[in-house]
Every structure is written in structure tokens, then in C-alpha cells.
Design a protein around this motif. Structure first.
Motif, PDB file in Angstrom:
ATOM      1  N   ASP A 110       0.831  -1.204   0.000  1.00 59.14           N
ATOM      2  CA  ASP A 110       0.000   0.000   0.000  1.00 59.14           C
ATOM      3  C   ASP A 110       0.865   1.254   0.000  1.00 59.14           C
ATOM      4  O   ASP A 110       0.576   2.226  -0.712  1.00 59.14           O
ATOM      5  CB  ASP A 110      -0.916   0.005   1.219  1.00 59.14           C
ATOM      6  N   VAL A 111       1.937   1.237   0.810  1.00 61.00           N
ATOM      7  CA  VAL A 111       2.829   2.393   0.861  1.00 61.00           C
ATOM      8  C   VAL A 111       3.495   2.612  -0.492  1.00 61.00           C
ATOM      9  O   VAL A 111       3.631   3.745  -0.971  1.00 61.00           O
ATOM     10  CB  VAL A 111       3.888   2.209   1.966  1.00 61.00           C
ATOM     11  N   SER A 112       3.913   1.514  -1.138  1.00 61.47           N
ATOM     12  CA  SER A 112       4.537   1.633  -2.456  1.00 61.47           C
ATOM     13  C   SER A 112       3.560   2.224  -3.464  1.00 61.47           C
ATOM     14  O   SER A 112       3.927   3.069  -4.295  1.00 61.47           O
ATOM     15  CB  SER A 112       5.016   0.257  -2.933  1.00 61.47           C
ATOM     16  N   SER A 113       2.306   1.786  -3.380  1.00 64.93           N
ATOM     17  CA  SER A 113       1.283   2.333  -4.287  1.00 64.93           C
ATOM     18  C   SER A 113       1.057   3.810  -4.005  1.00 64.93           C
ATOM     19  O   SER A 113       0.920   4.627  -4.935  1.00 64.93           O
ATOM     20  CB  SER A 113      -0.030   1.559  -4.127  1.00 64.93           C
ATOM     21  N   GLN A 114       1.033   4.165  -2.724  1.00 68.51           N
ATOM     22  CA  GLN A 114       0.851   5.569  -2.355  1.00 68.51           C
ATOM     23  C   GLN A 114       2.020   6.416  -2.848  1.00 68.51           C
ATOM     24  O   GLN A 114       1.828   7.548  -3.310  1.00 68.51           O
ATOM     25  CB  GLN A 114       0.718   5.691  -0.842  1.00 68.51           C
ATOM     26  N   ALA A 115       3.228   5.868  -2.775  1.00 70.15           N
ATOM     27  CA  ALA A 115       4.400   6.613  -3.235  1.00 70.15           C
ATOM     28  C   ALA A 115       4.343   6.829  -4.744  1.00 70.15           C
ATOM     29  O   ALA A 115       4.661   7.925  -5.245  1.00 70.15           O
ATOM     30  CB  ALA A 115       5.674   5.863  -2.856  1.00 70.15           C
ATOM     31  N   ALA A 116       3.922   5.803  -5.482  1.00 64.81           N
ATOM     32  CA  ALA A 116       3.813   5.942  -6.937  1.00 64.81           C
ATOM     33  C   ALA A 116       2.760   6.987  -7.297  1.00 64.81           C
ATOM     34  O   ALA A 116       2.960   7.827  -8.196  1.00 64.81           O
ATOM     35  CB  ALA A 116       3.467   4.594  -7.557  1.00 64.81           C
ATOM     36  N   ALA A 117       1.634   6.945  -6.582  1.00 62.14           N
ATOM     37  CA  ALA A 117       0.576   7.927  -6.840  1.00 62.14           C
ATOM     38  C   ALA A 117       1.043   9.333  -6.488  1.00 62.14           C
ATOM     39  O   ALA A 117       0.728  10.310  -7.194  1.00 62.14           O
ATOM     40  CB  ALA A 117      -0.671   7.563  -6.043  1.00 62.14           C
ATOM     41  N   ALA A 118       1.811   9.445  -5.404  1.00 66.70           N
ATOM     42  CA  ALA A 118       2.302  10.762  -4.985  1.00 66.70           C
ATOM     43  C   ALA A 118       3.266  11.335  -6.014  1.00 66.70           C
ATOM     44  O   ALA A 118       3.237  12.540  -6.313  1.00 66.70           O
ATOM     45  CB  ALA A 118       2.982  10.649  -3.624  1.00 66.70           C
ATOM     46  N   ALA A 125       0.956  18.308 -10.814  1.00 65.86           N
ATOM     47  CA  ALA A 125       0.860  19.623 -10.180  1.00 65.86           C
ATOM     48  C   ALA A 125       1.944  20.564 -10.694  1.00 65.86           C
ATOM     49  O   ALA A 125       1.696  21.765 -10.912  1.00 65.86           O
ATOM     50  CB  ALA A 125       0.961  19.468  -8.664  1.00 65.86           C
ATOM     51  N   GLU A 126       3.156  20.053 -10.893  1.00 62.93           N
ATOM     52  CA  GLU A 126       4.246  20.898 -11.395  1.00 62.93           C
ATOM     53  C   GLU A 126       3.978  21.341 -12.835  1.00 62.93           C
ATOM     54  O   GLU A 126       4.280  22.484 -13.219  1.00 62.93           O
ATOM     55  CB  GLU A 126       5.575  20.141 -11.296  1.00 62.93           C
ATOM     56  N   LYS A 127       3.408  20.435 -13.629  1.00 61.93           N
ATOM     57  CA  LYS A 127       3.068  20.789 -15.010  1.00 61.93           C
ATOM     58  C   LYS A 127       1.983  21.860 -15.035  1.00 61.93           C
ATOM     59  O   LYS A 127       2.044  22.826 -15.829  1.00 61.93           O
ATOM     60  CB  LYS A 127       2.603  19.543 -15.755  1.00 61.93           C
ATOM     61  N   SER A 128       0.999  21.711 -14.137  1.00 60.71           N
ATOM     62  CA  SER A 128      -0.077  22.706 -14.059  1.00 60.71           C
ATOM     63  C   SER A 128       0.470  24.049 -13.592  1.00 60.71           C
ATOM     64  O   SER A 128       0.046  25.114 -14.080  1.00 60.71           O
ATOM     65  CB  SER A 128      -1.171  22.225 -13.099  1.00 60.71           C
ATOM     66  N   VAL A 153       1.138  22.293  -5.634  1.00 62.54           N
ATOM     67  CA  VAL A 153       2.476  21.702  -5.792  1.00 62.54           C
ATOM     68  C   VAL A 153       3.090  21.413  -4.424  1.00 62.54           C
ATOM     69  O   VAL A 153       3.667  20.340  -4.193  1.00 62.54           O
ATOM     70  CB  VAL A 153       3.387  22.641  -6.611  1.00 62.54           C
ATOM     71  N   GLU A 154       2.953  22.359  -3.503  1.00 62.77           N
ATOM     72  CA  GLU A 154       3.504  22.161  -2.160  1.00 62.77           C
ATOM     73  C   GLU A 154       2.848  20.973  -1.466  1.00 62.77           C
ATOM     74  O   GLU A 154       3.507  20.176  -0.792  1.00 62.77           O
ATOM     75  CB  GLU A 154       3.314  23.433  -1.336  1.00 62.77           C
ATOM     76  N   ARG A 155       1.522  20.836  -1.649  1.00 59.95           N
ATOM     77  CA  ARG A 155       0.805  19.734  -1.002  1.00 59.95           C
ATOM     78  C   ARG A 155       1.247  18.387  -1.552  1.00 59.95           C
ATOM     79  O   ARG A 155       1.499  17.438  -0.799  1.00 59.95           O
ATOM     80  CB  ARG A 155      -0.702  19.908  -1.206  1.00 59.95           C
ATOM     81  N   THR A 156       1.354  18.285  -2.869  1.00 60.16           N
ATOM     82  CA  THR A 156       1.735  17.002  -3.470  1.00 60.16           C
ATOM     83  C   THR A 156       3.185  16.642  -3.143  1.00 60.16           C
ATOM     84  O   THR A 156       3.506  15.463  -2.942  1.00 60.16           O
ATOM     85  CB  THR A 156       1.540  17.042  -4.992  1.00 60.16           C
ATOM     86  N   ARG A 157       4.044  17.642  -3.082  1.00 57.86           N
ATOM     87  CA  ARG A 157       5.433  17.366  -2.699  1.00 57.86           C
ATOM     88  C   ARG A 157       5.521  16.898  -1.247  1.00 57.86           C
ATOM     89  O   ARG A 157       6.313  16.007  -0.912  1.00 57.86           O
ATOM     90  CB  ARG A 157       6.289  18.616  -2.900  1.00 57.86           C
TER      91      ARG A 157
END
Length: 364
Positions: A110-118, A125-128, A153-157
Motif C-alpha cells: 500500500d505504501v509503495s502504491s501511495q508513493a507511486a501515486a504521490a 501539479a508541477e506541469k499545471s 504543488v507544495e501539497r503534493t510534494r
């Protein structure tokens, strides 16, 4: 027997030539003083010089070796799972960061999946934000919308950093496994995990216990009669059965001010340096505490003392090397020497070998 007759002959000869009595006490053995020179011709005699030193208290205790709780780490699971590879056993020497076991865990997946999604969310977010910067500079985007893009961007980072931190703690090297690592350099002293065993993240039982045994504790028992002689900071000498010719040294760094109601003893904690790792937890230990007092007393080898008629005596070598018995009052025995309360003065000399044989021959 022949030696005894020789001594009697020596005394008989001395009685014809000497007239000094050994002691004026009522219970003193009456005999003519002997000459050291005449006696030493027949039996080997050694002489000990009386030295005055600070009197010591000598306390012998029993104890056991245990871990230094300040140098021990208990490794608990970060996530529940199944142990698929156990790489360390009790007694193994391990380094900080060394792999102890590999655990397969759905929580890690689950953590690995969360990291990939993050990571994906950060990229979006950076592209936007890049597009928002162009529009904002052209006046086609309001300040409010631009600031919202920056905050996203700050939130996703921040979320990506959180998942990376969790992955780092788990030491995961694949999507479903994580590595249990040693938090310190030391010795595995407990292991509660086997290959294939299951455990949960909320289980407080440690998978491994790692102790740095370069410093250990000795817990010793002090009887009530000796409590007043024990002080924090006192140096102690320690011996164990495994190394009878080796003396370890430690410092009392804690006194537990409660008594065990079962055996009426108080525990003390002794900190001992153990760089060669010779001392092992649960070894039995003999502890000797020596404390110097503020009084100076003469001392002699304990073997020089003679017990006769409920009193202690020594054979003093006086003027003209004459040997005569003298009554003394011992104060305390410490090691191989005994402190004398009265009866001797510093600088005097006493017979230190064959004194009992000589004394018995004198008093007959």
C-alpha cells in the motif's frame, strides 16, 4: 617431629643465655626470648615489616551480569506481515544498518502504491504550475488561481516526502517487502522471529533485541549490615567463574533504596567496561568493594597472626633480633592483610613464616 625437637633444644639453649620475658600480661605465654639468628639456622624464617596505611572496609557481594539498558535496542515491526528471510540469530555480532530479516507485507505494498501515486500527482501539479505561471504573467490568470496552483504543488510534494519517509523506515526494496535493520552495532541477545512467522504492526513484542556489550551492568545484592558502607561512585573489583585469573573493574552508579523482602538485600548497579566482550549477560559475579577510612592503622600479613587462649598473638623481632610473643587486637581483615588496632607500631618486624610452629615450641 625432628624439627620440633630441634626447636626445643634451641629454646633450652636460649633459656640459659637470655633473661627477658616476652610479655607482662597475665595470659601471656612465659618463655625466654629467642634469637632470630639461632632459630633461622634450623628452620626457614621470613620477617614482615609492619606498615601503617589507611584502613579499608572490605565487602564481598554476589551478583549477576546483565545488559546496560542504555545500550540496548528492541526492534519492533513497522508493519505487519510474514517473515520470508531471517538473517540473524542469537549471539550474532551485527553492525548498525545490517539486514536482520526480510518481511513480506501488504501494508508495504500500500505504501509503495501511495508513493507511486504521490510521484504522479507531483508531476501533474508541477506541469499545471508551469502553465499557470505563463498565464499569470500574461494576465490571463488571477492571483488567486495562481496561488492555488502553487499550494497544490507544495501539497503534493509534502505527500510524496511523507510516503518516501515511510518507505525509508520500512527499508522496502520491492513493492511488497521491507527489510528489518539493526538500529545499532552490537550482539543479538534475543530473537522472537522465525521464517514464516506472522505478526501484526500493533504487536509490541520485539522481533530482535540488540545490545552493545562493550559496557555491561552487574547487579549485586547488599545485605543490611553492609548498606552503610556502600556509596555511589565507589570502585569495585569483579570476578567471574569463567575467568578466575582476570579482575574486572567497575563503578557503582546507582543504589536502589529498597530492600527485597524475600532475602533482605538491597540491589546496587555497577557499570563495567567490557571492550573484549568477556562478560556475558546472566554470568554470576563476585563483587568486592574496598573503601578507605580516615584512620591509619598498622597492618601485617594475616598468616602472621596466631590464635592462642582466645587471643591473637604475633612473634615480634625486637632489639638484637630477639623473637618474643606479643598480644595484639585485630581491627579488620582485608585481603591477605589484617589491620591491628593496638599492640604493634609501624616499622616493627614480625615473623611471617613457620610462626605457629615456633610459637608452640616457645610456650611448651
Amino acid at each position: 617431629m625432628r624439627l620440633h625437637h630441634v626447636l626445643l633444644s634451641t629454646i633450652a639453649i636460649a633459656s640459659l643465655t637470655a633473661c627477658n620475658h616476652a610479655d607482662s600480661d597475665d595470659d601471656a605465654p612465659r618463655a625466654q626470648a629467642l634469637s632470630l639468628d639461632s632459630v633461622s639456622k634450623n628452620i626457614p624464617i621470613s620477617v614482615d615489616t609492619v606498615h601503617a596505611t589507611a584502613a579499608e572496609q572490605y565487602i564481598s557481594l554476589t551478583g549477576r551480569v546483565t545488559y546496560d539498558e542504555d545500550l540496548i535496542s528492541r526492534v519492533v515491526p513497522f508493519a505487519g506481515g510474514i517473515a520470508v528471510d531471517v538473517r540473524a540469530d542469537i549471539g550474532d555480532q551485527v553492525r548498525k544498518g545490517q539486514s536482520l530479516a526480510v518481511v513480506q507485507s501488504a501494508e508495504v505494498m500500500d505504501v509503495s502504491s501511495q508513493a507511486a501515486a504521490a510521484r504522479s500527482n507531483v508531476a501533474v501539479a508541477e506541469k499545471s504550475l508551469h502553465a499557470a505561471e505563463i498565464l499569470h504573467k500574461s494576465g490571463l490568470m488571477t492571483d488567486r488561481d495562481y496561488e492555488a496552483a502553487v499550494r497544490e504543488v507544495e501539497r503534493t510534494r509534502s505527500e510524496l516526502q511523507r510516503t518516501q519517509d515511510v518507505s525509508g523506515l520500512l527499508g522496502s526494496s520491492s513493492s511488497s517487502n521491507y527489510t528489518v535493520k539493526s538500529p545499532r552495532t552490537g550482539t543479538i541477545v534475543q530473537r522472537a522471529i522465525t521464517q514464516g512467522s506472522h505478526f501484526r504492526a500493533d504487536d509490541d513484542s520485539p522481533l530482535f533485541t540488540v545490545a552493545d556489550l562493550s559496557r555491561v551492568w552487574v547487579l549485586a545484592n547488599v545485605y543490611e549490615s553492609d548498606i552503610n558502607a556502600v556509596r555511589e561512585g565507589d570502585s569495585v573489583a569483579i570476578q567471574v567463574i569463567a575467568y578466575p585469573d582476570t579482575t574486572f573493574h567497575g563503578i557503582i552508579n546507582r543504589i536502589y533504596s529498597v530492600l527485597d523482602p524475600g532475602n533482605r538485600t538491597m540491589k546496587i548497579k555497577i557499570q563495567v567496561s567490557n571492550p573484549r566482550l568477556l562478560l556475558k549477560p546472566e554470568m554470576f559475579a563476585n563483587v568486592v568493594i574496598r573503601r578507605k577510612e580516615h584512620r591509619y592503622l598498622p597492618s601485617v600479613k594475616t598468616t602472621s597472626l596466631i590464635f592462642h587462649n582466645n587471643s591473637h598473638w604475633v612473634l615480634v623481632v625486637g632489639a638484637n633480633d630477639k623473637i618474643s610473643p606479643r598480644k595484639v587486637h585485630p581491627y579488620r581483615e582485608v585481603g591477605d592483610r589484617t589491620y591491628i588496632m593496638d599492640g604493634l607500631a609501624e616499622g616493627e618486624h614480625v615473623v611471617a613464616s613457620n610462626q605457629l610452629l615456633l610459637f608452640n615450641a616457645i610456650v611448651q
